[in-house]
Design a protein around this motif. Structure first.
Motif, PDB file in Angstrom:
ATOM      1  N   ARG A  33     -10.202   6.823  -0.090  1.00  0.00           N
ATOM      2  CA  ARG A  33     -10.059   8.146   0.865  1.00  0.00           C
ATOM      3  C   ARG A  33      -9.911   7.357   2.267  1.00  0.00           C
ATOM      4  N   GLY A  34      -8.795   7.849   2.875  1.00  0.00           N
ATOM      5  CA  GLY A  34      -8.638   7.234   4.336  1.00  0.00           C
ATOM      6  C   GLY A  34      -8.791   8.337   5.293  1.00  0.00           C
ATOM      7  N   GLN A  35      -8.563   8.081   6.458  1.00  0.00           N
ATOM      8  CA  GLN A  35      -8.767   9.117   7.457  1.00  0.00           C
ATOM      9  C   GLN A  35      -7.895  10.499   7.540  1.00  0.00           C
ATOM     10  N   LEU A  36      -8.428  11.431   8.045  1.00  0.00           N
ATOM     11  CA  LEU A  36      -7.751  12.803   8.110  1.00  0.00           C
ATOM     12  C   LEU A  36      -6.298  12.271   9.059  1.00  0.00           C
ATOM     13  N   SER A  37      -5.259  12.715   8.425  1.00  0.00           N
ATOM     14  CA  SER A  37      -4.020  12.441   9.367  1.00  0.00           C
ATOM     15  C   SER A  37      -4.054  13.378  10.682  1.00  0.00           C
ATOM     16  N   GLY A  38      -3.399  12.821  11.435  1.00  0.00           N
ATOM     17  CA  GLY A  38      -3.249  13.769  12.847  1.00  0.00           C
ATOM     18  C   GLY A  38      -2.771  14.718  12.759  1.00  0.00           C
ATOM     19  N   TRP A  39      -1.642  15.253  11.825  1.00  0.00           N
ATOM     20  CA  TRP A  39      -0.874  16.564  11.812  1.00  0.00           C
ATOM     21  C   TRP A  39      -1.555  17.468  10.488  1.00  0.00           C
ATOM     22  N   SER A  40      -2.536  16.937   9.904  1.00  0.00           N
ATOM     23  CA  SER A  40      -2.928  17.581   8.919  1.00  0.00           C
ATOM     24  C   SER A  40      -4.262  18.065   8.534  1.00  0.00           C
ATOM     25  N   ILE A  41      -5.013  18.639   7.879  1.00  0.00           N
ATOM     26  CA  ILE A  41      -6.232  18.793   7.522  1.00  0.00           C
ATOM     27  C   ILE A  41      -6.521  18.271   6.287  1.00  0.00           C
ATOM     28  N   LYS A  42      -5.610  17.766   5.558  1.00  0.00           N
ATOM     29  CA  LYS A  42      -5.727  17.159   4.275  1.00  0.00           C
ATOM     30  C   LYS A  42      -6.308  15.658   4.576  1.00  0.00           C
ATOM     31  N   PRO A  43      -6.945  15.115   3.667  1.00  0.00           N
ATOM     32  CA  PRO A  43      -7.591  13.692   3.802  1.00  0.00           C
ATOM     33  C   PRO A  43      -6.404  12.878   3.076  1.00  0.00           C
ATOM     34  N   GLN A  44      -6.059  11.589   3.696  1.00  0.00           N
ATOM     35  CA  GLN A  44      -5.137  10.879   3.378  1.00  0.00           C
ATOM     36  C   GLN A  44      -5.621   9.932   2.212  1.00  0.00           C
ATOM     37  N   TRP A  45      -5.043   9.597   1.147  1.00  0.00           N
ATOM     38  CA  TRP A  45      -5.544   8.726   0.144  1.00  0.00           C
ATOM     39  C   TRP A  45      -4.825   7.388   0.100  1.00  0.00           C
ATOM     40  N   ARG A  46      -5.365   6.208  -0.048  1.00  0.00           N
ATOM     41  CA  ARG A  46      -4.463   5.073  -0.124  1.00  0.00           C
ATOM     42  C   ARG A  46      -4.766   4.009  -1.486  1.00  0.00           C
ATOM     43  N   TRP A  47      -3.661   3.606  -1.699  1.00  0.00           N
ATOM     44  CA  TRP A  47      -3.799   2.687  -3.031  1.00  0.00           C
ATOM     45  C   TRP A  47      -3.093   1.381  -2.435  1.00  0.00           C
ATOM     46  N   SER A  48      -3.849   0.229  -2.720  1.00  0.00           N
ATOM     47  CA  SER A  48      -3.362  -1.015  -2.075  1.00  0.00           C
ATOM     48  C   SER A  48      -3.593  -2.250  -3.246  1.00  0.00           C
ATOM     49  N   LEU A  49      -2.989  -3.304  -2.926  1.00  0.00           N
ATOM     50  CA  LEU A  49      -3.125  -4.343  -3.622  1.00  0.00           C
ATOM     51  C   LEU A  49      -3.116  -5.668  -2.715  1.00  0.00           C
ATOM     52  N   ASP A  50      -3.943  -6.633  -3.169  1.00  0.00           N
ATOM     53  CA  ASP A  50      -3.921  -7.950  -2.323  1.00  0.00           C
ATOM     54  C   ASP A  50      -2.728  -8.804  -2.848  1.00  0.00           C
ATOM     55  N   THR A  51      -2.672 -10.172  -2.163  1.00  0.00           N
ATOM     56  CA  THR A  51      -1.640 -10.846  -2.336  1.00  0.00           C
ATOM     57  C   THR A  51      -1.300 -11.191  -3.924  1.00  0.00           C
TER      58      THR A  51
ATOM     59  N   GLU B 192       0.795  -1.127   0.004  1.00  0.00           N
ATOM     60  CA  GLU B 192       0.134   0.100   0.087  1.00  0.00           C
ATOM     61  C   GLU B 192       0.805   1.314   0.061  1.00  0.00           C
ATOM     62  N   ILE B 193       0.258   2.482  -0.504  1.00  0.00           N
ATOM     63  CA  ILE B 193       1.073   3.659  -0.571  1.00  0.00           C
ATOM     64  C   ILE B 193      -0.250   4.684  -0.073  1.00  0.00           C
ATOM     65  N   LYS B 194       0.065   5.539   0.875  1.00  0.00           N
ATOM     66  CA  LYS B 194      -0.647   6.287   1.536  1.00  0.00           C
ATOM     67  C   LYS B 194      -0.179   7.787   1.395  1.00  0.00           C
ATOM     68  N   MET B 195      -0.997   8.571   1.038  1.00  0.00           N
ATOM     69  CA  MET B 195      -0.344  10.302   1.006  1.00  0.00           C
ATOM     70  C   MET B 195      -1.757  10.842   0.884  1.00  0.00           C
ATOM     71  N   THR B 196      -1.333  12.387   1.188  1.00  0.00           N
ATOM     72  CA  THR B 196      -2.422  13.250   1.055  1.00  0.00           C
ATOM     73  C   THR B 196      -2.386  13.866  -0.471  1.00  0.00           C
ATOM     74  N   HIS B 197      -1.524  13.583  -1.306  1.00  0.00           N
ATOM     75  CA  HIS B 197      -1.524  13.941  -2.872  1.00  0.00           C
ATOM     76  C   HIS B 197      -2.521  13.202  -3.770  1.00  0.00           C
ATOM     77  N   LYS B 198      -3.639  13.421  -3.670  1.00  0.00           N
ATOM     78  CA  LYS B 198      -4.764  12.417  -4.371  1.00  0.00           C
ATOM     79  C   LYS B 198      -4.287  12.338  -5.801  1.00  0.00           C
ATOM     80  N   LEU B 199      -3.805  13.159  -6.624  1.00  0.00           N
ATOM     81  CA  LEU B 199      -3.287  13.047  -7.963  1.00  0.00           C
ATOM     82  C   LEU B 199      -2.234  11.864  -8.133  1.00  0.00           C
ATOM     83  N   THR B 200      -1.244  12.038  -7.073  1.00  0.00           N
ATOM     84  CA  THR B 200      -0.466  10.857  -7.327  1.00  0.00           C
ATOM     85  C   THR B 200      -0.929   9.435  -7.232  1.00  0.00           C
ATOM     86  N   ILE B 201      -1.932   9.318  -6.005  1.00  0.00           N
ATOM     87  CA  ILE B 201      -2.509   8.207  -5.975  1.00  0.00           C
ATOM     88  C   ILE B 201      -3.306   7.559  -7.014  1.00  0.00           C
TER      89      ILE B 201
END
Length: 132
Positions: free
Chosen positions: A66-84, A44-53
């Motif tokens: 879209r993930g949770q807001l990170s504790g230090w930022s007001i931006k939402p975190q985006w997540r890309w992931s893969l299964d096995t 998985e890759i997580k970051m606040t930059h949606k265009l990169t995800i």
């Protein structure tokens, strides 16, 4: 050559895109496993930059959310992931370009191979230990 075949549905991907994916994964990604309960290996890759995800997802389709807001930022975190299965294909693709996560990737690729040749519990422990 500037183009090489990916392992996802016969598409082709430029080496520069594969190297870019590897660089993003080296810096922002993680590979982990749920073992022994579920026997999943996840990239998985997580970051606040949606265009990169979105670009990652365009190059190598997986799950994007879209993930949770990170504790230090007001931006939402985006997540890309893969299964096995996707994890194994992705890591084999980017392995030649990895630097900091090359060791973890090699262990994870072996853990994704369910041929029964290796001690899977030992590989899962090695992957978990490599992430500390």
């Amino acid at each position: 050559s500037p183009v090489r075949a990916t392992r996802t549905e016969g598409q082709t991907m430029r080496n520069v895109d594969i190297a870019w994916l590897a660089g993003i994964f080296d810096g922002e990604g993680t590979v982990w496993c749920r073992w022994p309960k579920r026997r999943n290996v996840i990239v998985e890759i997580k970051m606040t930059h949606k265009l990169t995800i979105e670009r990652i997802h365009e190059l190598f389709p997986g799950r994007m959310a879209r993930g949770q807001l990170s504790g230090w930022s007001i931006k939402p975190q985006w997540r890309w992931s893969l299964d096995t299965l996707g994890t194994q294909k992705f890591l084999v693709l980017v392995l030649p370009y990895l630097v900091t996560k090359k060791g973890e990737a090699k262990i994870a690729i072996r853990l994704c191979d369910r041929s029964g040749v290796e001690d899977m519990d030992a590989l899962a422990a090695a992957l978990k230990a490599s992430r500390l």
